[in-house]
Design a protein around this motif. Structure first.
Motif, PDB file in Angstrom:
ATOM      1  N   GLY A  78     -73.430 -17.587   2.007  1.00  0.00           N
ATOM      2  CA  GLY A  78     -72.441 -18.465   1.383  1.00  0.00           C
ATOM      3  C   GLY A  78     -71.757 -19.411   2.352  1.00  0.00           C
ATOM      4  O   GLY A  78     -70.863 -20.160   1.969  1.00  0.00           O
ATOM      5  N   TYR A 126     -63.741 -14.559  -0.207  1.00  0.00           N
ATOM      6  CA  TYR A 126     -64.627 -15.611  -0.683  1.00  0.00           C
ATOM      7  C   TYR A 126     -66.001 -15.009  -0.973  1.00  0.00           C
ATOM      8  O   TYR A 126     -66.509 -14.212  -0.179  1.00  0.00           O
ATOM      9  CB  TYR A 126     -64.728 -16.716   0.373  1.00  0.00           C
ATOM     10  N   VAL A 186     -70.059 -15.631  -2.973  1.00  0.00           N
ATOM     11  CA  VAL A 186     -71.058 -16.594  -3.441  1.00  0.00           C
ATOM     12  C   VAL A 186     -72.060 -15.848  -4.306  1.00  0.00           C
ATOM     13  O   VAL A 186     -72.357 -14.676  -4.046  1.00  0.00           O
ATOM     14  CB  VAL A 186     -71.759 -17.272  -2.238  1.00  0.00           C
ATOM     15  N   ARG A 189     -69.739 -20.793  -5.213  1.00  0.00           N
ATOM     16  CA  ARG A 189     -68.754 -20.032  -4.429  1.00  0.00           C
ATOM     17  C   ARG A 189     -67.411 -19.956  -5.140  1.00  0.00           C
ATOM     18  O   ARG A 189     -67.001 -20.911  -5.793  1.00  0.00           O
ATOM     19  CB  ARG A 189     -68.532 -20.696  -3.070  1.00  0.00           C
ATOM     20  N   ILE A 232     -68.653 -13.617   1.374  1.00  0.00           N
ATOM     21  CA  ILE A 232     -68.843 -14.555   2.487  1.00  0.00           C
ATOM     22  C   ILE A 232     -67.944 -14.098   3.632  1.00  0.00           C
ATOM     23  O   ILE A 232     -68.377 -13.878   4.753  1.00  0.00           O
ATOM     24  CB  ILE A 232     -68.465 -15.995   2.072  1.00  0.00           C
ATOM     25  N   THR A 288     -62.764 -23.974  -3.032  1.00  0.00           N
ATOM     26  CA  THR A 288     -63.273 -23.002  -4.005  1.00  0.00           C
ATOM     27  C   THR A 288     -62.237 -22.714  -5.082  1.00  0.00           C
ATOM     28  O   THR A 288     -61.035 -22.703  -4.823  1.00  0.00           O
ATOM     29  CB  THR A 288     -63.616 -21.672  -3.314  1.00  0.00           C
TER      30      THR A 288
END
Ligand code: ATP
Ligand code: MG
Length: 562
Positions: free
Chosen positions: A302, A521, A523, A513, A549, A341
């Protein structure tokens, strides 16, 4: 550990400025190259070299080539060629020329003949072991080969016979004739051609003699008109040979080799040989396993091209080797993603919370902003109802001191919705928590201007009937230090969890994402978008797989939080 600071101008650019000022390459614009050997996938260390070569060319309005350094037939494969092209493009660079060193075999051979004719190269019948034994040591000169004084005619004939396939692999080699007493061992009559009958990925069986790196590389650069050949520090001692080859061949305006420190990172490995071992042994899922420091692995994990480029720029270019803390790489991707994001609510280790005084059939749509720091990312609506899931970590039956989340008798705010109080804990037969029976206060709706009781904790939640089960893969460091401080493969580097997400993630596309509120975070995995981990004994359903990620907290810089 290297302190990371932005270096816009680096010592390489100073050399180039000098060369331009002196008119050293007045005949052509600055030309650099990225010259990978196609014997594996690119890693983050290569990304540093890619960024340096392409941005240097860009800075001087010059060109940068992608050149496959494919002079060794044994380890090279087309799969690697394709992956390298994909990775360079993904990082956002476009090459001017795309070349294969193997396309220059004929020209390199001609250069070798010219060296022979100048009495600067000879065919040696010594074995590899004998050559090594006679090479001498740092403090002791080498000894000359008994074959060193063959005539140019004889050398030429023998070398032509080598090419024609008259001799077995290893039976003869071509050596440069330089100086067996040189303090630089690389200059002690280095081997420049060897016989090898392995099939070459590009030229097949056309050749059975192959040039050695130290002879081939300066020629590759020179043939392409490269002005500055940027390479890593271990080639510093090879520079005299690089220069000797081109000088002896009287190459006009030969390229200049400049060395810089290679990137080392903690908690991972950067050697293609070791990475290949991880892949071949099955310890990782492949070159693009999200734990790998390969560009393909980082992509699947990601990471964004922008984060990797930022990382490469920030660590700068230096002349001495050092090791960068891998936390800094995480910091760069977090920094890139934080305003890009959208936020989603996802519950880990779910516990059901039932709001007993909320009407059974009622559903509300609650508005939530997608990213507090980036209002242009807008808002979405999230369903709210009587039965919710909350994070396992947000409930404690016996709370430790300073615990402000949910525990029996305590009130918390549900993000974007109401304040609830845990009234009772319903248990399974084995004593585990079955559900939290809670009450809510209808006057406390978020955004309603409620200014009543002080509620210290805010937790997130997902409405139960619309919750989407997803698989989350959490990755730890690929390598961890053992008791002796040596980094070895971390067998516990991946963990799979079943989580519940708000309905808006149901149709997330591979590569998309998000920030999972209060978690990090994530993905959507590109390889494995479904998985069949059974939930609570139910029949397995297809589920989307998310890769973590990076978490929210940065341990890279003291005192900073994400
Ligand atoms: P490895 O040791 O991982 O096999 P390599 O140097 O043999 O790497 P190449 O394909 O020859 O790999 O590398 C292509 C280019 O990338 C070279 O110019 C090399 O100097 C550079 N490079 C490789 N590793 C790093 C690194 N860790 N940091 C910076 N540049 C690197
Ligand atoms: Mg190499």
């Amino acid at each position: 550990m290297e302190n990371t600071k932005k270096t816009e101008a680096n010592f390489i650019h100073n050399f180039i400025d000098e060369d331009i000022a002196e008119g050293r390459y007045a005949d052509r614009p600055v030309c650099t190259r990225f010259p990978p050997e196609p014997n594996g996938y690119l890693h983050i260390g290569h990304a540093k070299s890619i960024c340096l070569n392409f941005t240097t060319a860009e800075k001087y309005g010059g060109t940068c080539n992608l050149r496959f350094d494919d002079t060794n037939p044994v380890k090279e494969e087309t799969e690697y060629v394709d992956s390298i092209k994909e990775d360079v493009e993904w990082l956002g660079f476009s090459w001017d020329g795309l070349f294969f060193a193997s396309d220059y075999f004929e020209e390199m051979y001609a250069c070798a003949i010219r060296l022979i004719e100048k009495d600067k190269a000879f065919v040696d019948d010594l074995s590899a072991d004998e050559i090594r034994d006679m090479r001498g040591a740092l403090t002791e000169p080498g000894r000359e080969s008994p074959y060193r004084n063959r005539s140019a005619e004889e050398n030429r004939k023998l070398f032509e016979e080598m090419r024609a396939g008259k001799y077995a692999d290893g039976e003869k080699v071509l050596r440069a004739k330089i100086d067996m007493a040189s303090p630089n061992i690389n200059m002690r009559d280095p081997v420049i051609y060897r016989i090898s009958r392995n099939k070459h990925h590009n030229t097949g069986d056309l050749w059975c003699v192959y040039p050695m790196y130290d002879f081939a590389h300066p020629l590759e650069d020179a043939i392409e008109g490269v002005t500055h050949s940027l390479c890593t520090l271990e080639f510093e001692d090879h520079r005299p040979l690089y220069d000797w080859v081109l000088e002896t061949l009287e190459w006009p305006r030969p390229p200049r080799q400049i060395e810089f420190a290679r990137l080392n990172l903690t908690n991972t490995v950067m050697s293609k040989r070791y990475l290949k071992e991880l892949v071949d042994s099955g310890l990782t899922e492949g070159w693009d396993d999200p734990r790998m420091p390969t560009v393909a692995g980082l992509r699947r994990r990601g990471f964004t091209p922008a984060a990797i480029r930022d990382f490469c720029e920030q660590i700068g270019i230096s002349k001495s080797n050092s090791t960068v803390d891998i936390e800094f790489l995480d910091h760069c991707v977090r920094n890139d993603l934080k305003s890009k994001t959208e936020m989603r609510n996802v519950v880990f280790d779910p516990i059901k919370a039932i709001i007993v005084n909320y009407p059974e059939e009622e559903r509300e749509q609650v508005k939530m902003e997608n990213n507090r720091e980036a209002p242009d990312l807008g808002e979405r609506t999230v369903p709210f109802g009587r039965e919710l899931y909350i994070d396992g970590a947000d409930f404690e039956e016996t709370p430790p001191p300073k615990y402000f989340r949910l525990f029996p008798g305590n009130e918390v705010r549900l993000k974007g919705a109401y304040c609830i109080t845990c009234e009772e804990v319903a248990k399974n037969e084995d004593g585990s928590v079955k559900a939290l029976l809670c009450s809510y206060d209808p006057d406390t709706k978020s955004g309603s201007g409620f200014e009543g009781r002080k509620v210290k904790g805010t937790i997130h939640w997902v409405e139960a009937s619309s919750a989407v089960p997803i698989i989350v893969r959490e990755y730890e460091r690929l390598m961890i230090a053992d008791e002796s401080g040596t980094e070895t493969f971390n067998p516990d580097s991946v963990r799979e969890r079943l989580c519940f997400a708000e309905p808006s993630v149901a149709n997330a596309a591979p590569g998309e994402r998000f920030q999972f509120f209060r978690h990090g975070y994530y993905v959507v995995d590109t390889e494995q978008t479904t998985d069949a981990l059974a939930e609570n004994g139910d029949a397995p359903r297809e589920k989307t797989v998310f890769n973590r990620i990076v978490g929210l907290k940065s341990s890279w810089k003291k005192g900073s939080s994400a």
